[in-house]
Scaffold this motif. Sequence first.
Motif, PDB file in Angstrom:
ATOM      1  N   LEU A 115       0.635  -1.130  -0.080  1.00  0.00           N
ATOM      2  CA  LEU A 115       0.060  -0.115  -0.093  1.00  0.00           C
ATOM      3  C   LEU A 115       0.826   1.119  -0.012  1.00  0.00           C
ATOM      4  CD1 LEU A 115      -2.773  -1.015   2.768  1.00  0.00           C
ATOM      5  CD2 LEU A 115      -3.114  -0.929   0.051  1.00  0.00           C
ATOM      6  N   PRO A 116       2.018   1.205  -0.788  1.00  0.00           N
ATOM      7  CA  PRO A 116       2.908   2.363  -0.626  1.00  0.00           C
ATOM      8  C   PRO A 116       2.123   3.864  -1.243  1.00  0.00           C
ATOM      9  CG  PRO A 116       3.669   0.879  -2.337  1.00  0.00           C
ATOM     10  CD  PRO A 116       2.450   0.341  -1.628  1.00  0.00           C
ATOM     11  N   ASP A 117       1.104   3.551  -2.262  1.00  0.00           N
ATOM     12  CA  ASP A 117       0.517   4.565  -2.806  1.00  0.00           C
ATOM     13  C   ASP A 117      -0.563   5.372  -2.008  1.00  0.00           C
ATOM     14  OD1 ASP A 117      -0.700   2.011  -2.953  1.00  0.00           O
ATOM     15  OD2 ASP A 117      -2.186   2.944  -4.284  1.00  0.00           O
ATOM     16  N   LYS A 118      -0.739   4.426  -0.750  1.00  0.00           N
ATOM     17  CA  LYS A 118      -1.968   5.211   0.277  1.00  0.00           C
ATOM     18  C   LYS A 118      -1.122   6.191   1.221  1.00  0.00           C
ATOM     19  CE  LYS A 118      -5.194   2.973  -1.462  1.00  0.00           C
ATOM     20  NZ  LYS A 118      -6.155   3.585  -2.493  1.00  0.00           N
ATOM     21  N   ALA A 119       0.201   6.202   1.090  1.00  0.00           N
ATOM     22  CA  ALA A 119       0.932   7.146   2.165  1.00  0.00           C
ATOM     23  C   ALA A 119       0.262   8.348   2.690  1.00  0.00           C
ATOM     24  CB  ALA A 119       2.300   7.191   1.792  1.00  0.00           C
ATOM     25  N   ASP A 120      -0.235   9.336   1.664  1.00  0.00           N
ATOM     26  CA  ASP A 120      -0.617  10.551   1.917  1.00  0.00           C
ATOM     27  C   ASP A 120      -2.151  10.464   1.973  1.00  0.00           C
ATOM     28  OD1 ASP A 120       1.853  11.573   2.324  1.00  0.00           O
ATOM     29  OD2 ASP A 120       2.420  11.368   0.119  1.00  0.00           O
ATOM     30  N   THR A 121      -2.738   9.303   2.119  1.00  0.00           N
ATOM     31  CA  THR A 121      -4.271   9.519   2.085  1.00  0.00           C
ATOM     32  C   THR A 121      -4.831   9.430   3.439  1.00  0.00           C
ATOM     33  OG1 THR A 121      -4.611   7.059   1.808  1.00  0.00           O
ATOM     34  CG2 THR A 121      -4.628   8.635   0.008  1.00  0.00           C
ATOM     35  N   TYR A 122      -5.862   9.755   3.803  1.00  0.00           N
ATOM     36  CA  TYR A 122      -6.545   9.787   5.035  1.00  0.00           C
ATOM     37  C   TYR A 122      -7.449   8.322   5.302  1.00  0.00           C
ATOM     38  CZ  TYR A 122      -5.340  14.568   5.787  1.00  0.00           C
ATOM     39  OH  TYR A 122      -4.609  15.911   6.091  1.00  0.00           O
ATOM     40  N   PRO A 123      -7.156   7.767   6.479  1.00  0.00           N
ATOM     41  CA  PRO A 123      -7.982   6.363   6.772  1.00  0.00           C
ATOM     42  C   PRO A 123      -9.289   6.478   6.202  1.00  0.00           C
ATOM     43  CG  PRO A 123      -6.642   7.351   8.843  1.00  0.00           C
ATOM     44  CD  PRO A 123      -6.594   8.261   7.665  1.00  0.00           C
ATOM     45  N   ILE A 124     -10.149   7.573   6.266  1.00  0.00           N
ATOM     46  CA  ILE A 124     -11.498   7.342   5.816  1.00  0.00           C
ATOM     47  C   ILE A 124     -11.554   7.012   4.290  1.00  0.00           C
ATOM     48  CG2 ILE A 124     -11.954   9.692   4.938  1.00  0.00           C
ATOM     49  CD1 ILE A 124     -14.636   9.633   6.376  1.00  0.00           C
ATOM     50  N   GLN A 125     -10.464   7.124   3.717  1.00  0.00           N
ATOM     51  CA  GLN A 125     -10.484   7.179   2.248  1.00  0.00           C
ATOM     52  C   GLN A 125     -10.365   5.281   1.822  1.00  0.00           C
ATOM     53  OE1 GLN A 125      -7.632  10.085   1.580  1.00  0.00           O
ATOM     54  NE2 GLN A 125      -9.161  11.102   0.131  1.00  0.00           N
ATOM     55  N   LEU A 126      -9.828   4.621   2.921  1.00  0.00           N
ATOM     56  CA  LEU A 126      -9.526   3.097   2.845  1.00  0.00           C
ATOM     57  C   LEU A 126     -10.460   2.423   3.146  1.00  0.00           C
ATOM     58  CD1 LEU A 126      -6.229   3.622   4.910  1.00  0.00           C
ATOM     59  CD2 LEU A 126      -6.507   3.731   2.295  1.00  0.00           C
ATOM     60  N   SER A 127     -10.449   1.017   2.544  1.00  0.00           N
ATOM     61  CA  SER A 127     -11.284   0.021   2.824  1.00  0.00           C
ATOM     62  C   SER A 127     -10.934  -0.469   4.222  1.00  0.00           C
ATOM     63  CB  SER A 127     -11.213  -1.117   1.803  1.00  0.00           C
ATOM     64  OG  SER A 127      -9.962  -1.826   1.920  1.00  0.00           O
ATOM     65  N   GLY A 128     -11.896  -1.405   4.718  1.00  0.00           N
ATOM     66  CA  GLY A 128     -11.529  -2.099   6.164  1.00  0.00           C
ATOM     67  C   GLY A 128     -10.162  -2.892   5.973  1.00  0.00           C
ATOM     68  N   GLY A 129      -9.967  -3.620   5.180  1.00  0.00           N
ATOM     69  CA  GLY A 129      -8.875  -4.418   5.067  1.00  0.00           C
ATOM     70  C   GLY A 129      -7.787  -3.627   5.101  1.00  0.00           C
ATOM     71  N   GLN A 130      -7.635  -2.472   3.964  1.00  0.00           N
ATOM     72  CA  GLN A 130      -6.677  -1.719   4.090  1.00  0.00           C
ATOM     73  C   GLN A 130      -6.407  -0.947   5.527  1.00  0.00           C
ATOM     74  OE1 GLN A 130      -7.956   0.744   0.961  1.00  0.00           O
ATOM     75  NE2 GLN A 130      -6.710  -0.227  -0.543  1.00  0.00           N
ATOM     76  N   LYS A 131      -7.543  -0.788   6.052  1.00  0.00           N
ATOM     77  CA  LYS A 131      -7.398   0.180   7.276  1.00  0.00           C
ATOM     78  C   LYS A 131      -6.501  -0.855   8.456  1.00  0.00           C
ATOM     79  CE  LYS A 131     -11.342   3.053   7.301  1.00  0.00           C
ATOM     80  NZ  LYS A 131     -12.693   3.064   7.552  1.00  0.00           N
ATOM     81  N   GLN A 132      -6.979  -2.108   8.484  1.00  0.00           N
ATOM     82  CA  GLN A 132      -6.570  -2.997   9.536  1.00  0.00           C
ATOM     83  C   GLN A 132      -5.008  -3.376   9.089  1.00  0.00           C
ATOM     84  OE1 GLN A 132      -6.602  -3.480  12.315  1.00  0.00           O
ATOM     85  NE2 GLN A 132      -8.160  -4.941  12.936  1.00  0.00           N
ATOM     86  N   ARG A 133      -4.476  -3.544   7.941  1.00  0.00           N
ATOM     87  CA  ARG A 133      -3.493  -3.631   7.461  1.00  0.00           C
ATOM     88  C   ARG A 133      -2.290  -2.639   7.940  1.00  0.00           C
ATOM     89  NH1 ARG A 133      -2.791  -5.219   1.600  1.00  0.00           N
ATOM     90  NH2 ARG A 133      -5.059  -4.217   1.224  1.00  0.00           N
ATOM     91  N   ILE A 134      -3.035  -1.348   7.775  1.00  0.00           N
ATOM     92  CA  ILE A 134      -2.107  -0.257   8.170  1.00  0.00           C
ATOM     93  C   ILE A 134      -2.085  -0.173   9.837  1.00  0.00           C
ATOM     94  CG2 ILE A 134      -2.256   2.226   8.360  1.00  0.00           C
ATOM     95  CD1 ILE A 134      -3.073   1.940   5.282  1.00  0.00           C
ATOM     96  N   ALA A 135      -3.094  -0.621  10.398  1.00  0.00           N
ATOM     97  CA  ALA A 135      -3.007  -0.647  11.871  1.00  0.00           C
ATOM     98  C   ALA A 135      -2.066  -1.516  12.031  1.00  0.00           C
ATOM     99  CB  ALA A 135      -4.563  -0.956  12.445  1.00  0.00           C
ATOM    100  N   ILE A 136      -1.918  -2.830  11.446  1.00  0.00           N
ATOM    101  CA  ILE A 136      -0.789  -3.861  11.857  1.00  0.00           C
ATOM    102  C   ILE A 136       0.780  -3.123  11.797  1.00  0.00           C
ATOM    103  CG2 ILE A 136       0.415  -5.949  11.115  1.00  0.00           C
ATOM    104  CD1 ILE A 136      -2.568  -7.032  10.603  1.00  0.00           C
ATOM    105  N   VAL A 137       0.938  -2.419  10.544  1.00  0.00           N
ATOM    106  CA  VAL A 137       1.994  -1.862  10.170  1.00  0.00           C
ATOM    107  C   VAL A 137       2.520  -0.795  11.330  1.00  0.00           C
ATOM    108  CG1 VAL A 137       2.905  -0.109   8.652  1.00  0.00           C
ATOM    109  CG2 VAL A 137       2.229  -2.519   8.070  1.00  0.00           C
TER     110      VAL A 137
END
Lengths: 240, 233
Positions: A126-148
């Motif tokens: 998900l390197p392309d999501k670095a500068d987006t805000y959490p609201i723009q992400l799907s649940g799976g993306q959010k959780q992967r980022i929370a892990i990271v």
Amino acid sequence: MISVKNLCKSFQKIDVLCGIDYEIKEGEVIAIVGPSGSGKSTFLRCLNLLEEPTSGEIWFEGEQINTKNCDINAVRARMGMVFQQFNLFPHLTVKQNITLAPVKLGRMTQEEADQRAMELLERIGLPDKADTYPIQLSGGQKQRIAIVRALAMNPDVMLFDEPTSALDPEMVGEVLAVMKGLAEEKMTMVIVTHEMGFAREVADKILFLDGGVIVEEAAPEEFFTNPKSERLKDFLSKVL
Amino acid sequence: MFEDFFGKFSRAFLEDNCSGLRLMADGLGKTALITLGSLVLGVILGIILAVMKVLPGKSIFNKILAGIANTYIAIFRGTPVVVQLLLFYFGICARIDIDPVLAAIICLGMNSGAYVAEIIRGGILAVDHGQTEAGRSLGLSYSTTLVKIVLPQAIKNILPALGNELIALIKETSVVSFITVVDITKVAGNIIAKTYEPFVPYLFLALVYLVVVLIATWLVGILERRMRQSDQR
């Protein structure tokens, strides 16, 4: 690595945990399963003192952490936690979410943390999501980022509190894949989950909690093929 | 009718090389200074009082802090701001040589702080507890979590209510002439004392307040949109 001695926790008059003893060793993946209300999440949250135990002892890396003298912030910095509801910080970008704690706690400079964040984001694709805000992400993306975000602190152990329970079914796989990757790197993990297939595949030990006690603990094969207690048999018959 | 209106306006504000208008401008400057000063003081006090009230844990220390905050809020919300001004300036500051504008800023700021405290406390309580837990689980201290994670979200949510407080403050400053500050309301009164014609100066005064409030509303709107950046899908 973590030892729990006679842990009890009550909320007002309700006893949620009633005397848990367990020892988690370095590099182990422990899955905790059980019916709702059995105290799984409370047990996990006691490990980093998000819940204050009513009695008993929690030891982490040779230090008792539920005492007044323990610097709980320093302990938590070494324990990553992932929540059911992700709990990303909505006012910060993905990269800021990941770098906030390492920078604030003086572990890294902002540049180092940014670089580390990008490495971690590469790893989960998900390197392309670095500068987006959490609201723009799907649940799976959010959780992967929370892990990271938790990994950015280089923790010694990762605690997962039902990490896939709030996800749409088709997003469960991507989160489990990241967790499986961690397990393969010998990260010590404690996972409260309802994903029996995942627990069977990845865990070294499975604990079955019911009524605030560990009713049964076993290696996955043993756990699923040869349950000993009636309660576990009953539970497995309902979830499998 | 219109000639009469213009004549009155001219007598009130334009004679002597626009001396009336210039006095009004001076008065408006004081009104603005007092509003901004007391807003800053009010928000700072409000954050401190709100945090004193929401501290977790049941230690005696925390209970004392919450008690102090509650008492403060009860006193400042429970008495009229004019009475507070009079008591502060003529009573407490009687023997100190204090500039009345500074006295007005301190007094209105302390009053506003009581209201802002409850607004901010509501904002803090409205932020999901999971945010605090996430911050703490990363090893951040309670205060860092509050400042970096909870307060920014709280402030964003309460901005409309804070805008209300700003507008209320702008208008509330019209009572400062009680303690000898020559603000815009007092200037209008002084002009009327000379011309004996109250309608046009007071109407103009109302218009000035309206324009100032509209500008403030517009500025708050810009700030709100900027802070809502992270809400855009």
